[in-house]
Enzyme design. Structure first.
Site, PDB file in Angstrom:
ATOM      1  CG  HIS A  76      -4.269  -2.789   0.286  1.00  0.00           C
ATOM      2  ND1 HIS A  76      -4.953  -3.915   0.697  1.00  0.00           N
ATOM      3  CD2 HIS A  76      -4.568  -2.628  -1.018  1.00  0.00           C
ATOM      4  CE1 HIS A  76      -5.619  -4.423  -0.324  1.00  0.00           C
ATOM      5  NE2 HIS A  76      -5.410  -3.653  -1.369  1.00  0.00           N
ATOM      6  CB  CYS A 219       2.906 -27.481   3.817  1.00  0.00           C
ATOM      7  SG  CYS A 219       3.914 -28.333   2.621  1.00  0.00           S
TER       8      CYS A 219
HETATM    9  N1  LIG Z   1       0.810 -10.641   4.108  1.00  0.00           N
HETATM   10  C1  LIG Z   1       0.399 -11.363   3.120  1.00  0.00           C
HETATM   11  O1  LIG Z   1       1.065 -12.254   2.604  1.00  0.00           O
HETATM   12  C2  LIG Z   1      -0.953 -11.097   2.687  1.00  0.00           C
HETATM   13  C3  LIG Z   1      -1.624 -12.103   2.051  1.00  0.00           C
HETATM   14  C4  LIG Z   1      -2.906 -11.837   1.678  1.00  0.00           C
HETATM   15  C5  LIG Z   1      -3.462 -10.596   1.938  1.00  0.00           C
HETATM   16  N2  LIG Z   1      -2.756  -9.632   2.555  1.00  0.00           N
HETATM   17  C6  LIG Z   1      -3.377  -8.331   2.842  1.00  0.00           C
HETATM   18  O2  LIG Z   1      -4.373  -8.545   3.844  1.00  0.00           O
HETATM   19  C7  LIG Z   1      -5.507  -7.735   3.575  1.00  0.00           C
HETATM   20  C8  LIG Z   1      -6.750  -8.601   3.499  1.00  0.00           C
HETATM   21  O3  LIG Z   1      -6.728  -9.438   2.350  1.00  0.00           O
HETATM   22  P1  LIG Z   1      -8.009 -10.273   1.896  1.00  0.00           P
HETATM   23  O4  LIG Z   1      -7.688 -10.909   0.602  1.00  0.00           O
HETATM   24  O5  LIG Z   1      -8.477 -11.121   3.049  1.00  0.00           O
HETATM   25  O6  LIG Z   1      -9.038  -9.059   1.654  1.00  0.00           O
HETATM   26  P2  LIG Z   1     -10.636  -9.029   1.575  1.00  0.00           P
HETATM   27  O7  LIG Z   1     -10.962  -7.660   1.049  1.00  0.00           O
HETATM   28  O8  LIG Z   1     -11.160 -10.239   0.892  1.00  0.00           O
HETATM   29  O9  LIG Z   1     -11.104  -9.124   3.106  1.00  0.00           O
HETATM   30  C9  LIG Z   1     -11.096  -8.020   3.965  1.00  0.00           C
HETATM   31  C10 LIG Z   1     -12.350  -8.108   4.855  1.00  0.00           C
HETATM   32  O10 LIG Z   1     -12.368  -7.018   5.766  1.00  0.00           O
HETATM   33  C11 LIG Z   1     -13.731  -6.644   5.973  1.00  0.00           C
HETATM   34  N3  LIG Z   1     -13.733  -5.267   6.516  1.00  0.00           N
HETATM   35  C12 LIG Z   1     -13.444  -4.103   5.878  1.00  0.00           C
HETATM   36  N4  LIG Z   1     -13.505  -3.062   6.726  1.00  0.00           N
HETATM   37  C13 LIG Z   1     -13.833  -3.571   7.939  1.00  0.00           C
HETATM   38  C14 LIG Z   1     -14.014  -2.994   9.219  1.00  0.00           C
HETATM   39  N5  LIG Z   1     -13.874  -1.672   9.430  1.00  0.00           N
HETATM   40  N6  LIG Z   1     -14.332  -3.818  10.255  1.00  0.00           N
HETATM   41  C15 LIG Z   1     -14.485  -5.151  10.066  1.00  0.00           C
HETATM   42  N7  LIG Z   1     -14.329  -5.757   8.859  1.00  0.00           N
HETATM   43  C16 LIG Z   1     -13.989  -4.972   7.818  1.00  0.00           C
HETATM   44  C17 LIG Z   1     -14.364  -6.779   4.610  1.00  0.00           C
HETATM   45  O11 LIG Z   1     -15.769  -6.922   4.698  1.00  0.00           O
HETATM   46  C18 LIG Z   1     -13.677  -8.036   4.065  1.00  0.00           C
HETATM   47  O12 LIG Z   1     -14.418  -9.215   4.329  1.00  0.00           O
HETATM   48  C19 LIG Z   1      -5.179  -6.968   2.289  1.00  0.00           C
HETATM   49  O13 LIG Z   1      -4.699  -5.674   2.606  1.00  0.00           O
HETATM   50  C20 LIG Z   1      -4.103  -7.787   1.643  1.00  0.00           C
HETATM   51  O14 LIG Z   1      -3.237  -7.027   0.813  1.00  0.00           O
HETATM   52  C21 LIG Z   1      -1.513  -9.863   2.957  1.00  0.00           C
END
Ligand SMILES: NC(=O)c1ccc[n+]([C@@H]2O[C@H](COP(=O)([O-])OP(=O)(O)OC[C@H]3O[C@@H](n4cnc5c(N)ncnc54)[C@H](O)[C@@H]3O)[C@@H](O)[C@H]2O)c1
Length: 267
Positions: A76, A219
């Protein structure tokens, strides 16, 4: 389970907290491990150090039989959340500081490659969904016209649960004591003995999810059940069965998701 993560320190952290079992730096070695575990019916989580925009296309090229596929990079935010192909973490940090526009251009181009490969694996039979990180929109903007051919997780999986009144419910122990969460685990299992999925999850969470910060649990409970569990926790605190009060939290999913049309709320 195979997780592709560019930063080995992130993988090390997830091994420490038991989400992952092992780290690999080589795709062949990682695939050999997950395929062996799958054949033996064993659960194994492997963290592979690599760029998802390189590894996912390679999985598609090799026609690896992937059952379920999603992406959890912070797509995002293309400037800080996604590492473009061909850059080490250090080089990515340098480019981000020196030429943010070029960084975003490269990140978006990599996301296009990544999503095209997700679409290929979907066509090969992988159940594919967007986890709410907007990677489909990024790829669409970078020219992948069929980026929305795989669904978002809310319409695919969460909305049907909402239709039954089920939602996420979570709580944290202010005492800081793991034993307080274990007592509430026992209470939730006792209150809803017919819910097999709940029992499986609570047992698995106790084994696999290490507490970080205050001990906590999440949960999914049904309509009316969340109130029942809240009252039970209240009763346990009042009777001194817990060492301190419990904080009950809600999730943004609870109110029908967030107002983010291409990530979670789209029809
Ligand atoms: N749907 C939901 O309810 C929900 C909940 C939490 C997070 N999210 C979304 O999910 C995403 C991830 O959240 P998060 O808190 O785990 O984020 P985060 O930034 O902690 O983790 C993302 C990971 O992706 C890795 N990364 C980045 N580019 C990469 C690539 N090209 N190849 C491999 N690895 C790569 C980073 O090193 C990092 O460890 C965010 O966009 C967040 O908004 C959605």
């Amino acid at each position: 389970f195979l997780a592709v993560e560019i930063d080995p320190q992130r993988i090390a952290m997830r091994i420490k907290t038991r989400y992952l079992d092992v780290m690999e730096t080589d795709l062949d070695a990682a695939l050999a491990k997950v395929m062996k575990a799958k054949a033996q019916g064993q659960a194994l989580s492997v963290g592979l150090v690599g760029n998802a925009a390189d590894v996912i296309p390679e999985l598609a090229r090799r026609r690896v039989a992937v059952d379920v596929l999603t992406d959890q990079t912070s797509a995002h935010d293309p400037l800080t959340g996604y590492i473009p192909q061909g850059l080490s973490l250090e080089d990515a940090a340098k480019l981000r500081a020196s030429d943010p526009q070029e960084y975003v251009r490269r990140a978006m181009a990599s996301m296009a490659v990544h999503v095209r490969a997700m679409l290929d694996l979907q066509k090969q039979g992988a159940v594919t969904f967007d986890y709410g990180n907007n990677i489909r929109t990024m790829a669409f903007q970078a020219g992948v016209k069929d980026a929305y051919d795989f669904p978002g997780f809310v319409p695919a999986y969460i909305r049907p649960l909402f239709c039954e009144g089920k939602g996420p419910f979570r709580w944290a122990a202010l005492s800081g004591e793991a034993s307080d969460i274990h007592a509430t685990d026992a209470a939730v299992l006792e209150l809803f003995p017919k819910d097999k999925g709940l029992a499986r999850w609570i047992k698995m969470a106790q084994e696999r999810v290490a507490f970080q910060g205050l001990p906590a649990r999440i949960c999914w409970l049904g309509l009316g059940e969340r109130a029942e569990m809240g009252l039970r926790i209240n009763h346990m605190v009042a009777k001194g069965r817990l060492k301190a009060p419990i904080v009950i939290g809600r999730d943004h999913l609870d109110c029908g998701s967030v107002a983010s049309p291409y990530r979670e709320t789209e029809a």
